[in-house]
Enzyme design. Structure first.
Site, PDB file in Angstrom:
ATOM      1  N   HIS A   1     -18.524 -76.634   5.401  1.00  0.00           N
ATOM      2  CA  HIS A   1     -17.219 -76.416   5.789  1.00  0.00           C
ATOM      3  C   HIS A   1     -17.292 -75.079   6.218  1.00  0.00           C
ATOM      4  O   HIS A   1     -17.864 -74.229   5.766  1.00  0.00           O
ATOM      5  CB  HIS A   1     -16.297 -76.527   4.621  1.00  0.00           C
TER       6      HIS A   1
ATOM      7  N   ASP B   1     -14.263 -84.930   4.738  1.00  0.00           N
ATOM      8  CA  ASP B   1     -14.262 -86.126   5.480  1.00  0.00           C
ATOM      9  C   ASP B   1     -15.464 -87.043   4.920  1.00  0.00           C
ATOM     10  O   ASP B   1     -15.803 -87.914   5.107  1.00  0.00           O
ATOM     11  CB  ASP B   1     -14.861 -85.682   6.969  1.00  0.00           C
TER      12      ASP B   1
END
Length: 393
Positions: free
Chosen positions: A263, A320
Site C-alpha cells: 500500500h 483489496d
C-alpha cells in the site's frame, strides 16, 4: 533545450494540500480513524448507515437522528424513471464504471436542489447519492442481462436492499451484515486519488454531482480501483498451482505485482485487511466454500515471507486482498467490484466535497492551483521563434 529538472514530489506524495477532519491514517502503526473513531470499533459495533451519518455530520447520531437519517436514505432509493429507460438503449457491453460515471450527471439533472449550495442542501444531495449509487449499479446489471430492474424494498437495510435489487432475491441477514461491514471499511480513506479529484473539482465551485463524477472517473483507473477484481482473477488463474512459493518468486523476479499486496501509505498491515480476512473466513464457512480463503492465506504467508527475505518487510496485504473473495461469495460479478468500491466511497466523497465547499470560510483559497515545473523547450530567453511550414527543416 532546458536542462532536465526532476520533480521531487511526483504525484504529490507526502505533500499536504488541505486540512481535513474526516479521516486519519497512521501508516506506520496501521491505524485508520473516521472522525476520531477506530475503524475496528466501527466495524464491530456500528453499521454503514450510522458511519455515513458520522462522516457527513461529524458525530455519531443519537437514536432519533439515526432513525431519521435511515428513513431519508430509504426514501431516496428510487431512481428517476428516465434513467432506467435510458439504460435500455445503452450498449450492453459497456463497462459498468463508464455507465456509473455517465449516470451521475443524470441524477444531477433530476435534482431540484442542484443550485442550492447551502450546507443543508448539500447534505440532502449526499443522502440521495448514497442511496442511489447502489440502485444505479443494480439497475444497470439487470438491464444489461435482459432483466427488469427490481424496485427497492423499504423494509430492507441498505446492504440487504442492494443485494435484493442486484440479485432479485432476499439475502440471508448474516450475508448482508458482512457486506455492510465491507461498505463501512471502504467508506473513506483520506486524500486518495478519487477523493482528491472530487475536492479539486468542487474547489472551482462546481456542484456536488460534478465532483462525484470526477471521483468515479478517477476510481476507474487501474492504479486506483479494480484491484480486488484483479485479486479474484489471480486466484482463478493459479487455482491448482502446486508450487505457490515458486509462482510468487517468479512474479517478483519478473517485476510483476502480487495483487492485493502493499500500500502507498501503510507500512504495516492495512487495518481494513485484518477485518476483511475475518469476514472472508466467516463467509467461506457459511457458504461451505473455504477453498478461496485457504488459498489467500497461503499466498499471504508465502508472499510476506518472500518480501521479508528481499528486505521489503513493509509489503503486507491491503484492503483489496480479501475483499474480492468476500464479494465473490456474495455472488457479485467481477466487473462490479470497482462499482462496489464506489457504492461505499460515495459517503467519503460527499463528506469531503462538503468539507471542501465550506473550507473557504476558514481561510482556504477557493481554487486548487498547483504549480508545475516546466521542463520543455525555451529556445532562448524570449521563447521559440515561429517559422512558416516551408521554412522548417
Amino acid at each position: 533545450m532546458a536542462e532536465e529538472v526532476r520533480i521531487k514530489n511526483t504525484g504529490l506524495r507526502g505533500v499536504a494540500v488541505a486540512d481535513t477532519k474526516i479521516s486519519f491514517i497512521d501508516g506506520e502503526k496501521g491505524i485508520l480513524l473516521y472522525r476520531g473513531f477506530r475503524i475496528e470499533d466501527l466495524a464491530q459495533k456500528s453499521s454503514f448507515v450510522e458511519t455515513a451519518y458520522l462522516l457527513l455530520n461529524g458525530s455519531l447520531p443519537d437514536e432519533k437522528q439515526l432513525a431519521e437519517f435511515s428513513a431519508e436514505l430509504v426514501k431516496a432509493r428510487r431512481l428517476p424513471d428516465f434513467i432506467n429507460e435510458s439504460y435500455k438503449r445503452w450498449p450492453a457491453q459497456a463497462d459498468p464504471m463508464d455507465v456509473l460515471q455517465a449516470s451521475v450527471p443524470l441524477l444531477a439533472m433530476a435534482d431540484e436542489e442542484l443550485e442550492d449550495e447551502s450546507r443543508e442542501a448539500n447534505v440532502r444531495k449526499a443522502i440521495r447519492l448514497i442511496a442511489r449509487i447502489p440502485a444505479l449499479v443494480a439497475a444497470w446489471h439487470r438491464i444489461r442481462n435482459g432483466l427488469e430492474p427490481v424496485a427497492p424494498d423499504d423494509k430492507l437495510s441498505h446492504a440487504e436492499n442492494f443485494l435484493w435489487q442486484l440479485l432479485g432475491h432476499k439475502p440471508a441477514p448474516e450475508f448482508a451484515r458482512e457486506l455492510d461491514i465491507c461498505l463501512l471499511l471502504h467508506a473513506d480513506h483520506t486524500f486518495n486519488a478519487s477523493t482528491f479529484a472530487c475536492r479539486e473539482v468542487v474547489s472551482t465551485r462546481a456542484h456536488m454531482y460534478a465532483g462525484v463524477a470526477a471521483g468515479v472517473g478517477a476510481l476507474s483507473g487501474s492504479l486506483h480501483g479494480g484491484a480486488n477484481a484483479r485479486v479474484v482473477k489471480m486466484i482463478q488463474d493459479i487455482a491448482g498451482e502446486r508450487d505457490l512459493a515458486g509462482w510468487i518468486r517468479n512474479r517478483i523476479d519478473q517485476g510483476e505485482r502480487i495483487m492485493g499486496m502493499g500500500h502507498a501509505v501503510y507500512k504495516t498491515t492495512d487495518p481494513r485487511a485484518v477485518i476483511l480476512k475475518q469476514t472472508s473466513e466467516k463467509l467461506g464457512k457459511k457458504a461451505g466454500n473455504e477453498s478461496w480463503f485457504k488459498l489467500l492465506t497461503q499466498i499471504e504467508a508465502l508472499a510476506v515471507k518472500e518480501f521479508e527475505a528481499r528486505g521489503k518487510p513493509t509489503i503486507k496485504p491491503n484492503v483489496d486482498f480479501y475483499s474480492g473473495s468476500v464479494y465473490h461469495m456474495l455472488n457479485i460479478p467481477n466487473d462490479l467490484m470497482t462499482p462496489m468500491f464506489a457504492i461505499a466511497r460515495i459517503t467519503g466523497w460527499c463528506s469531503h466535497i462538503i468539507e471542501e465547499k465550506f473550507a473557504e470560510a476558514q481561510g482556504k483559497p477557493a481554487l486548487y492551483r498547483p504549480k508545475a515545473e516546466y521542463v520543455g523547450d525555451y529556445c532562448g530567453p524570449v521563447g521559440c521563434e515561429y517559422r512558416p511550414p516551408e521554412a522548417r527543416k
